[in-house]
Design a protein around this motif. Structure first.
Motif, PDB file in Angstrom:
ATOM      1  N   GLU A   1      39.573  75.169  87.701  1.00  0.00           N
ATOM      2  CA  GLU A   1      38.800  76.020  87.344  1.00  0.00           C
ATOM      3  C   GLU A   1      38.995  77.501  88.184  1.00  0.00           C
ATOM      4  OE1 GLU A   1      34.795  74.882  87.406  1.00  0.00           O
ATOM      5  OE2 GLU A   1      35.002  73.307  85.856  1.00  0.00           O
ATOM      6  N   ILE A   2      38.971  78.396  87.366  1.00  0.00           N
ATOM      7  CA  ILE A   2      38.713  79.652  87.816  1.00  0.00           C
ATOM      8  C   ILE A   2      37.515  80.111  88.662  1.00  0.00           C
ATOM      9  CG2 ILE A   2      38.971  82.163  87.319  1.00  0.00           C
ATOM     10  CD1 ILE A   2      41.526  80.698  87.001  1.00  0.00           C
ATOM     11  N   THR A   3      37.942  80.573  89.687  1.00  0.00           N
ATOM     12  CA  THR A   3      36.560  80.790  90.644  1.00  0.00           C
ATOM     13  C   THR A   3      36.288  82.418  90.790  1.00  0.00           C
ATOM     14  OG1 THR A   3      37.350  78.908  91.846  1.00  0.00           O
ATOM     15  CG2 THR A   3      35.575  80.741  93.105  1.00  0.00           C
ATOM     16  N   LYS A   4      34.900  82.633  90.661  1.00  0.00           N
ATOM     17  CA  LYS A   4      34.485  84.161  90.995  1.00  0.00           C
ATOM     18  C   LYS A   4      33.602  84.202  92.130  1.00  0.00           C
ATOM     19  CE  LYS A   4      31.906  87.891  88.730  1.00  0.00           C
ATOM     20  NZ  LYS A   4      31.097  88.268  87.412  1.00  0.00           N
ATOM     21  N   ILE A   5      33.935  85.215  93.103  1.00  0.00           N
ATOM     22  CA  ILE A   5      33.485  85.386  94.383  1.00  0.00           C
ATOM     23  C   ILE A   5      33.287  87.060  94.199  1.00  0.00           C
ATOM     24  CG2 ILE A   5      34.283  83.414  95.562  1.00  0.00           C
ATOM     25  CD1 ILE A   5      36.185  85.356  96.873  1.00  0.00           C
ATOM     26  N   LYS A   6      32.552  87.458  95.352  1.00  0.00           N
ATOM     27  CA  LYS A   6      32.279  89.022  95.717  1.00  0.00           C
ATOM     28  C   LYS A   6      33.464  89.161  96.573  1.00  0.00           C
ATOM     29  CE  LYS A   6      29.350  90.894  93.179  1.00  0.00           C
ATOM     30  NZ  LYS A   6      27.921  91.244  93.564  1.00  0.00           N
ATOM     31  N   VAL A   7      34.335  90.309  96.615  1.00  0.00           N
ATOM     32  CA  VAL A   7      35.009  90.633  97.729  1.00  0.00           C
ATOM     33  C   VAL A   7      34.884  92.498  97.547  1.00  0.00           C
ATOM     34  CG1 VAL A   7      37.401  90.922  98.307  1.00  0.00           C
ATOM     35  CG2 VAL A   7      36.794  88.842  97.113  1.00  0.00           C
ATOM     36  N   ALA A   8      34.500  92.941  98.579  1.00  0.00           N
ATOM     37  CA  ALA A   8      34.098  94.127  98.942  1.00  0.00           C
ATOM     38  C   ALA A   8      33.060  94.737  97.771  1.00  0.00           C
ATOM     39  CB  ALA A   8      35.446  94.898  98.992  1.00  0.00           C
TER      40      ALA A   8
ATOM     41  N   MET B   1      44.570  86.390  82.388  1.00  0.00           N
ATOM     42  CA  MET B   1      44.690  85.171  82.943  1.00  0.00           C
ATOM     43  C   MET B   1      43.503  84.600  83.695  1.00  0.00           C
ATOM     44  SD  MET B   1      47.783  84.215  82.086  1.00  0.00           S
ATOM     45  CE  MET B   1      49.418  84.960  81.511  1.00  0.00           C
ATOM     46  N   VAL B   2      42.851  85.512  84.319  1.00  0.00           N
ATOM     47  CA  VAL B   2      41.697  85.149  85.315  1.00  0.00           C
ATOM     48  C   VAL B   2      40.555  86.133  85.065  1.00  0.00           C
ATOM     49  CG1 VAL B   2      43.082  83.968  87.115  1.00  0.00           C
ATOM     50  CG2 VAL B   2      42.754  86.482  87.388  1.00  0.00           C
ATOM     51  N   TYR B   3      40.694  87.475  84.907  1.00  0.00           N
ATOM     52  CA  TYR B   3      39.309  88.292  84.739  1.00  0.00           C
ATOM     53  C   TYR B   3      38.726  87.771  83.723  1.00  0.00           C
ATOM     54  CZ  TYR B   3      36.524  92.113  84.709  1.00  0.00           C
ATOM     55  OH  TYR B   3      35.453  93.069  85.115  1.00  0.00           O
ATOM     56  N   GLY B   4      37.257  87.461  84.152  1.00  0.00           N
ATOM     57  CA  GLY B   4      36.203  87.098  83.011  1.00  0.00           C
ATOM     58  C   GLY B   4      36.428  85.676  82.627  1.00  0.00           C
ATOM     59  N   LYS B   5      37.196  84.898  83.577  1.00  0.00           N
ATOM     60  CA  LYS B   5      37.706  83.499  82.768  1.00  0.00           C
ATOM     61  C   LYS B   5      36.855  82.408  83.929  1.00  0.00           C
ATOM     62  CE  LYS B   5      40.501  85.074  79.916  1.00  0.00           C
ATOM     63  NZ  LYS B   5      40.496  84.856  78.297  1.00  0.00           N
ATOM     64  N   THR B   6      35.930  82.775  84.638  1.00  0.00           N
ATOM     65  CA  THR B   6      35.073  81.997  85.278  1.00  0.00           C
ATOM     66  C   THR B   6      34.888  80.434  84.745  1.00  0.00           C
ATOM     67  OG1 THR B   6      33.940  83.706  86.432  1.00  0.00           O
ATOM     68  CG2 THR B   6      33.233  81.546  86.922  1.00  0.00           C
ATOM     69  N   GLY B   7      35.229  79.579  85.459  1.00  0.00           N
ATOM     70  CA  GLY B   7      34.964  78.125  84.997  1.00  0.00           C
ATOM     71  C   GLY B   7      35.811  77.521  83.965  1.00  0.00           C
ATOM     72  N   GLU B   8      37.130  78.527  83.555  1.00  0.00           N
ATOM     73  CA  GLU B   8      38.228  78.109  82.597  1.00  0.00           C
ATOM     74  C   GLU B   8      39.135  77.541  83.419  1.00  0.00           C
ATOM     75  OE1 GLU B   8      38.710  81.007  79.425  1.00  0.00           O
ATOM     76  OE2 GLU B   8      36.780  81.718  79.507  1.00  0.00           O
ATOM     77  N   PRO B   9      39.868  76.865  82.914  1.00  0.00           N
ATOM     78  CA  PRO B   9      41.081  76.150  83.669  1.00  0.00           C
ATOM     79  C   PRO B   9      42.176  77.120  83.895  1.00  0.00           C
ATOM     80  CG  PRO B   9      41.116  75.399  81.199  1.00  0.00           C
ATOM     81  CD  PRO B   9      39.718  76.190  81.516  1.00  0.00           C
ATOM     82  N   CYS B  10      42.864  77.376  84.840  1.00  0.00           N
ATOM     83  CA  CYS B  10      43.953  78.267  85.353  1.00  0.00           C
ATOM     84  C   CYS B  10      45.078  78.009  84.186  1.00  0.00           C
ATOM     85  CB  CYS B  10      44.361  77.751  86.608  1.00  0.00           C
ATOM     86  SG  CYS B  10      45.901  78.744  87.206  1.00  0.00           S
ATOM     87  N   PRO B  11      45.666  78.792  83.921  1.00  0.00           N
ATOM     88  CA  PRO B  11      46.727  78.660  82.933  1.00  0.00           C
ATOM     89  C   PRO B  11      47.981  78.089  83.491  1.00  0.00           C
ATOM     90  CG  PRO B  11      46.492  81.148  83.549  1.00  0.00           C
ATOM     91  CD  PRO B  11      45.389  80.129  83.976  1.00  0.00           C
ATOM     92  N   ASN B  12      48.079  78.033  84.821  1.00  0.00           N
ATOM     93  CA  ASN B  12      49.189  77.640  85.533  1.00  0.00           C
ATOM     94  C   ASN B  12      48.823  76.091  85.967  1.00  0.00           C
ATOM     95  OD1 ASN B  12      50.570  79.783  85.502  1.00  0.00           O
ATOM     96  ND2 ASN B  12      50.054  80.512  87.379  1.00  0.00           N
ATOM     97  N   CYS B  13      47.653  75.721  86.313  1.00  0.00           N
ATOM     98  CA  CYS B  13      47.683  74.439  87.116  1.00  0.00           C
ATOM     99  C   CYS B  13      46.170  73.618  86.254  1.00  0.00           C
ATOM    100  CB  CYS B  13      47.449  74.547  88.678  1.00  0.00           C
ATOM    101  SG  CYS B  13      45.840  75.316  89.177  1.00  0.00           S
ATOM    102  N   GLY B  14      45.434  74.471  85.892  1.00  0.00           N
ATOM    103  CA  GLY B  14      44.301  73.576  85.195  1.00  0.00           C
ATOM    104  C   GLY B  14      43.048  73.583  85.972  1.00  0.00           C
TER     105      GLY B  14
END
Length: 276
Positions: free
Chosen positions: A254-261, A239-252
């Motif tokens: 854009e999927i965001t990519k950040i660094k966490v740990a 649903m989200v992994y590797g989908k940066t910039g693509e629309p969220c399948p739930n709300c449309g």
């Protein structure tokens, strides 16, 4: 990196290929792959051993032999190939288990991070890396109340906590992102601030995501294939992994990519809002 679903798929493949095989010879091309014992003892002690079964604990494979347990941790890119006699040896082959019927099981690892450890029979659960693991992600072992109580003790972000293998074993970067998305939890949300409803959603999401990925044979990202040379298919369900910039399948959104740990992290900023 192989995660629990990929390792479980490798285990199933190995059980189809090498059960009851008897080891005639072991060749080690990269000494550091062998954690213990020393190379001479490792190769000598395995001669004549038969593979009785292959099990898994977390991301560790355990080969149950006649007199020993052999633990394998694939780490980043380790994999096993089962080959027929006289198959040419490829560049990244580091350990060869040659059977009495002349077939071979080969351990390959481009980055050489994986490790093999030989222990006395029935002692694998005492291995240092296995002893610290949390429960397996099944309804029978991964209990909601215990999970909720453990989260209340931690003042760190939920994503790195799920990655450390002590609360629940088997989650890696891909499946943490997917489970958090399904549970509608921000990856940087502090663990002890999660509501019981959020913990319940996350508990269900972790079990379901990993079960579905096991059923699909894992997720193929770049070079991963299982012991049978087959690629997993769960990537079509991401649903989200590797989908940066693509629309969220739930709300449309854009999927965001950040660094966490220090890990690339994918989420929907609208569906997965952080709260105090």
């Amino acid at each position: 990196m192989p995660e629990l679903p990929e390792v479980e798929t490798v285990r199933k493949g190995l059980e189809q290929l090498v059960l009851n095989k008897k080891i005639k010879e072991v060749l080690v091309a990269w000494d550091r792959i062998i954690e213990r014992p020393n190379i001479e003892d490792f190769t000598n002690q395995l001669i004549g051993e038969k593979i009785d079964s292959v099990s898994r604990r977390g991301k560790y494979l355990i080969f149950h032999l006649t007199h020993y347990d052999m633990i394998s941790h694939l780490r980043m890119e380790g994999k096993f190939d089962y080959v027929q006699p006289d198959t040419s040896v490829t560049k990244h082959t580091h350990v060869r288990f040659i059977f009495t019927d002349h077939t071979e099981l080969r351990y390959l690892d481009v980055r050489k991070f994986g490790r093999l450890t030989l222990l006395p029979k029935n002692t694998a659960m005492d291995y240092k890396g296995i002893k610290k693991l949390g429960p397996e992600p099944t309804p029978e072992e991964f209990l909601l109340e215990s999970f909720n109580q453990q989260l209340k003790k931690h003042h760190k972000a939920i994503k790195p906590l799920l990655l450390d293998q002590t609360l629940i074993t088997g989650l890696g970067n891909i499946y943490v992102d997917e489970a958090l998305f399904k549970a509608k939890i921000h990856p940087e949300q502090t663990a002890n601030t999660l509501t019981f409803d959020e913990v319940t959603r996350l508990h269900v999401a972790i079990i379901n995501v990993l079960a579905q990925a096991v059923e699909a044979g894992g997720t193929t990202i770049r070079s991963y294939k299982n012991a049978l040379g087959e690629a997993g298919t769960f990537q079509v369900n991401l649903m989200v992994y590797g989908k940066t910039g693509e629309p969220c399948p739930n709300c449309g959104t854009e999927i965001t990519k950040i660094k966490v740990a220090q890990r690339g992290t994918h989420f929907c900023s609208l569906c997965q809002r952080i709260h105090l």
